[in-house]
Motif scaffolding. Structure first.
Motif, PDB file in Angstrom:
ATOM      1  N   SER A 119      -9.994   3.755  -9.759  1.00  0.00           N
ATOM      2  CA  SER A 119      -9.465   2.570  -9.077  1.00  0.00           C
ATOM      3  C   SER A 119      -8.115   2.176  -9.654  1.00  0.00           C
ATOM      4  N   LEU A 120      -8.012   2.233 -10.986  1.00  0.00           N
ATOM      5  CA  LEU A 120      -6.752   1.867 -11.638  1.00  0.00           C
ATOM      6  C   LEU A 120      -5.626   2.795 -11.185  1.00  0.00           C
ATOM      7  N   VAL A 121      -5.912   4.119 -11.167  1.00  0.00           N
ATOM      8  CA  VAL A 121      -4.904   5.089 -10.727  1.00  0.00           C
ATOM      9  C   VAL A 121      -4.516   4.835  -9.274  1.00  0.00           C
ATOM     10  N   THR A 122      -5.503   4.553  -8.432  1.00  0.00           N
ATOM     11  CA  THR A 122      -5.256   4.390  -6.998  1.00  0.00           C
ATOM     12  C   THR A 122      -4.408   3.171  -6.701  1.00  0.00           C
ATOM     13  N   ILE A 123      -4.779   2.014  -7.281  1.00  0.00           N
ATOM     14  CA  ILE A 123      -3.995   0.809  -6.969  1.00  0.00           C
ATOM     15  C   ILE A 123      -2.588   0.909  -7.553  1.00  0.00           C
ATOM     16  N   THR A 124      -2.449   1.571  -8.698  1.00  0.00           N
ATOM     17  CA  THR A 124      -1.112   1.788  -9.262  1.00  0.00           C
ATOM     18  C   THR A 124      -0.261   2.630  -8.318  1.00  0.00           C
ATOM     19  N   SER A 125      -0.853   3.697  -7.769  1.00  0.00           N
ATOM     20  CA  SER A 125      -0.116   4.576  -6.858  1.00  0.00           C
ATOM     21  C   SER A 125       0.284   3.845  -5.579  1.00  0.00           C
ATOM     22  N   LEU A 126      -0.640   3.091  -5.001  1.00  0.00           N
ATOM     23  CA  LEU A 126      -0.349   2.386  -3.750  1.00  0.00           C
ATOM     24  C   LEU A 126       0.731   1.327  -3.946  1.00  0.00           C
ATOM     25  N   ILE A 127       0.616   0.545  -5.018  1.00  0.00           N
ATOM     26  CA  ILE A 127       1.619  -0.500  -5.267  1.00  0.00           C
ATOM     27  C   ILE A 127       2.979   0.124  -5.531  1.00  0.00           C
ATOM     28  N   SER A 128       3.012   1.211  -6.269  1.00  0.00           N
ATOM     29  CA  SER A 128       4.275   1.877  -6.584  1.00  0.00           C
ATOM     30  C   SER A 128       4.988   2.363  -5.330  1.00  0.00           C
ATOM     31  N   GLN A 129       4.196   2.716  -4.306  1.00  0.00           N
ATOM     32  CA  GLN A 129       4.794   3.170  -3.044  1.00  0.00           C
ATOM     33  C   GLN A 129       5.119   2.005  -2.105  1.00  0.00           C
ATOM     34  N   GLY A 130       4.775   0.789  -2.526  1.00  0.00           N
ATOM     35  CA  GLY A 130       5.029  -0.369  -1.677  1.00  0.00           C
ATOM     36  C   GLY A 130       4.017  -0.521  -0.564  1.00  0.00           C
ATOM     37  N   ILE A 131       2.847   0.099  -0.702  1.00  0.00           N
ATOM     38  CA  ILE A 131       1.790  -0.010   0.311  1.00  0.00           C
ATOM     39  C   ILE A 131       0.945  -1.236  -0.010  1.00  0.00           C
ATOM     40  N   THR A 132       1.115  -2.277   0.770  1.00  0.00           N
ATOM     41  CA  THR A 132       0.399  -3.534   0.505  1.00  0.00           C
ATOM     42  C   THR A 132      -0.318  -4.001   1.774  1.00  0.00           C
ATOM     43  N   ASP A 133      -0.897  -3.048   2.503  1.00  0.00           N
ATOM     44  CA  ASP A 133      -1.661  -3.391   3.705  1.00  0.00           C
ATOM     45  C   ASP A 133      -3.148  -3.439   3.360  1.00  0.00           C
ATOM     46  N   ASN A 134      -3.993  -3.282   4.377  1.00  0.00           N
ATOM     47  CA  ASN A 134      -5.440  -3.368   4.163  1.00  0.00           C
ATOM     48  C   ASN A 134      -5.971  -2.287   3.230  1.00  0.00           C
ATOM     49  N   SER A 135      -5.272  -1.148   3.156  1.00  0.00           N
ATOM     50  CA  SER A 135      -5.748  -0.093   2.262  1.00  0.00           C
ATOM     51  C   SER A 135      -5.670  -0.538   0.804  1.00  0.00           C
ATOM     52  N   LEU A 136      -4.603  -1.258   0.448  1.00  0.00           N
ATOM     53  CA  LEU A 136      -4.514  -1.759  -0.923  1.00  0.00           C
ATOM     54  C   LEU A 136      -5.581  -2.816  -1.165  1.00  0.00           C
ATOM     55  N   LYS A 137      -5.782  -3.707  -0.192  1.00  0.00           N
ATOM     56  CA  LYS A 137      -6.808  -4.744  -0.373  1.00  0.00           C
ATOM     57  C   LYS A 137      -8.180  -4.107  -0.560  1.00  0.00           C
ATOM     58  N   TYR A 138      -8.460  -3.055   0.219  1.00  0.00           N
ATOM     59  CA  TYR A 138      -9.735  -2.339   0.066  1.00  0.00           C
ATOM     60  C   TYR A 138      -9.880  -1.787  -1.351  1.00  0.00           C
ATOM     61  N   HIS A 139      -8.810  -1.171  -1.857  1.00  0.00           N
ATOM     62  CA  HIS A 139      -8.898  -0.562  -3.188  1.00  0.00           C
ATOM     63  C   HIS A 139      -8.891  -1.611  -4.300  1.00  0.00           C
ATOM     64  N   LEU A 140      -8.271  -2.753  -4.048  1.00  0.00           N
ATOM     65  CA  LEU A 140      -8.377  -3.857  -5.017  1.00  0.00           C
ATOM     66  C   LEU A 140      -9.815  -4.360  -5.079  1.00  0.00           C
ATOM     67  N   GLN A 141     -10.454  -4.479  -3.909  1.00  0.00           N
ATOM     68  CA  GLN A 141     -11.855  -4.898  -3.891  1.00  0.00           C
ATOM     69  C   GLN A 141     -12.732  -3.869  -4.587  1.00  0.00           C
ATOM     70  N   SER A 142     -12.435  -2.582  -4.354  1.00  0.00           N
ATOM     71  CA  SER A 142     -13.182  -1.522  -5.047  1.00  0.00           C
ATOM     72  C   SER A 142     -12.969  -1.601  -6.550  1.00  0.00           C
ATOM     73  N   ALA A 143     -11.720  -1.899  -6.958  1.00  0.00           N
ATOM     74  CA  ALA A 143     -11.425  -2.031  -8.391  1.00  0.00           C
ATOM     75  C   ALA A 143     -12.244  -3.155  -9.008  1.00  0.00           C
ATOM     76  N   LYS A 144     -12.340  -4.243  -8.277  1.00  0.00           N
ATOM     77  CA  LYS A 144     -13.159  -5.364  -8.757  1.00  0.00           C
ATOM     78  C   LYS A 144     -14.620  -4.934  -8.880  1.00  0.00           C
ATOM     79  N   ASN A 145     -15.131  -4.253  -7.841  1.00  0.00           N
ATOM     80  CA  ASN A 145     -16.519  -3.781  -7.866  1.00  0.00           C
ATOM     81  C   ASN A 145     -16.746  -2.761  -8.982  1.00  0.00           C
ATOM     82  N   ASN A 146     -15.684  -2.042  -9.343  1.00  0.00           N
ATOM     83  CA  ASN A 146     -15.800  -1.015 -10.379  1.00  0.00           C
ATOM     84  C   ASN A 146     -15.521  -1.549 -11.788  1.00  0.00           C
ATOM     85  N   GLY A 147     -15.416  -2.867 -11.905  1.00  0.00           N
ATOM     86  CA  GLY A 147     -15.373  -3.477 -13.237  1.00  0.00           C
ATOM     87  C   GLY A 147     -14.044  -3.990 -13.727  1.00  0.00           C
ATOM     88  N   ILE A 148     -12.976  -3.874 -12.915  1.00  0.00           N
ATOM     89  CA  ILE A 148     -11.682  -4.414 -13.340  1.00  0.00           C
ATOM     90  C   ILE A 148     -11.694  -5.922 -13.128  1.00  0.00           C
TER      91      ILE A 148
END
Length: 271
Positions: free
Chosen positions: A64-93
């Motif tokens: 999750s950490l790698v994924t959200i870092t990659s998406l933010i770095s590319q400037g992707i801040t749509d629903n895909s980032l929100k989904y992965h942020l929610q997954s990051a939360k569920n995965n313990g971040i």
């Protein structure tokens, strides 16, 4: 020795099996199944079903950490980032870790990208702001201090409240802070002349109600004039911290009478 070695091997195998969690994803087929079935297959079965499922090699938290870092770095801040942020939360971040991660990313990926990511992260971790963290966050919304627990009057309040004396000369007044859902009992400021109370909303959202009248919303800047000898109560909305300044109006033969609590039934009727 052989028995001990066998135990170690079996334990390791068992741990690896337990550590690996199969990830089931259906978003591809749900959204693109008919239009792009091969992409849906690659998304659901390969990316998530195989790559994400190798969490015995790299934990779900780290993926999750790698994924959200990659998406933010590319400037992707749509629903895909929100989904992965929610997954990051569920995965313990945690909320604190998410804020620190995005702050770190900002120095490498850019300030505007971080701002956009923070807006989504606040939505995802908003419900985690509780207890002392919630009180600290509310303190940042206003210039007056939250103060100390209002223990002296706690028996006249439902929920936790805090009191900070702002001035003790000329016109003494206090900042009163209420946690969500907190309110004081019905009460009356008695006086034979003058008297009463004035409230000024400072932060958050709250309510004021006089007996027999509809409740009035209090927002920052709202001024409430409470005449003497009028039964009333005030406190926070169910979903918001709330603070107001409280001024006691000078008068003759003044006293304060605390009365019954505001019932849950009365309070929950307020919209």
């Amino acid at each position: 020795m052989k028995k001990y070695s066998t135990f170690i091997i079996l334990t390791t195998i068992s741990f690896n099996i337990m550590a690996q969690q199969k990830i089931v994803q259906t978003a591809g087929r749900t959204q693109l199944g008919e239009f792009a079935p091969e992409f849906a297959h690659l998304n659901d079965d390969i990316l998530f079903g195989e790559v994400w499922s190798r969490n015995d090699l790299l934990s779900l938290r780290d993926r999750s950490l790698v994924t959200i870092t990659s998406l933010i770095s590319q400037g992707i801040t749509d629903n895909s980032l929100k989904y992965h942020l929610q997954s990051a939360k569920n995965n313990g971040i945690t909320r604190t870790e998410a804020a620190e991660i995005i702050t770190h990313i900002a120095f490498y990926a850019g300030w505007p990208k971080a701002w956009a990511a923070f807006n989504l992260a606040k939505e995802v971790w908003n419900e985690d702001v509780k207890g002392e963290d919630a009180k600290a966050a509310f303190q940042r919304e206003m210039i007056f201090p939250v103060g100390e627990p209002n223990t002296a009057y706690a028996k006249y309040f439902k929920g936790n409240s805090y009191l900070a004396q702002i001035s003790d000369s000329q016109i003494p007044f206090f900042n009163v802070t209420f946690e969500p859902g907190c309110r004081n009992n019905w009460h009356t400021h008695h006086a034979t002349k003058g008297g009463g109370q004035m409230l000024v909303g400072v932060a958050g959202r709250g309510w004021y109600q006089e007996e027999g009248k509809p409740a009035q919303e209090i927002l920052p800047g709202t001024v409430i004039h409470i005449p003497a000898n009028v039964k009333h109560w005030h406190g926070a909305a169910k979903d918001s911290w709330f603070a107001h300044l409280a001024f006691e109006i000078p008068g003759e033969n003044t006293s304060n009478e605390w009365q019954e609590a505001v019932s849950d039934e009365e309070y929950n009727k307020i919209k």
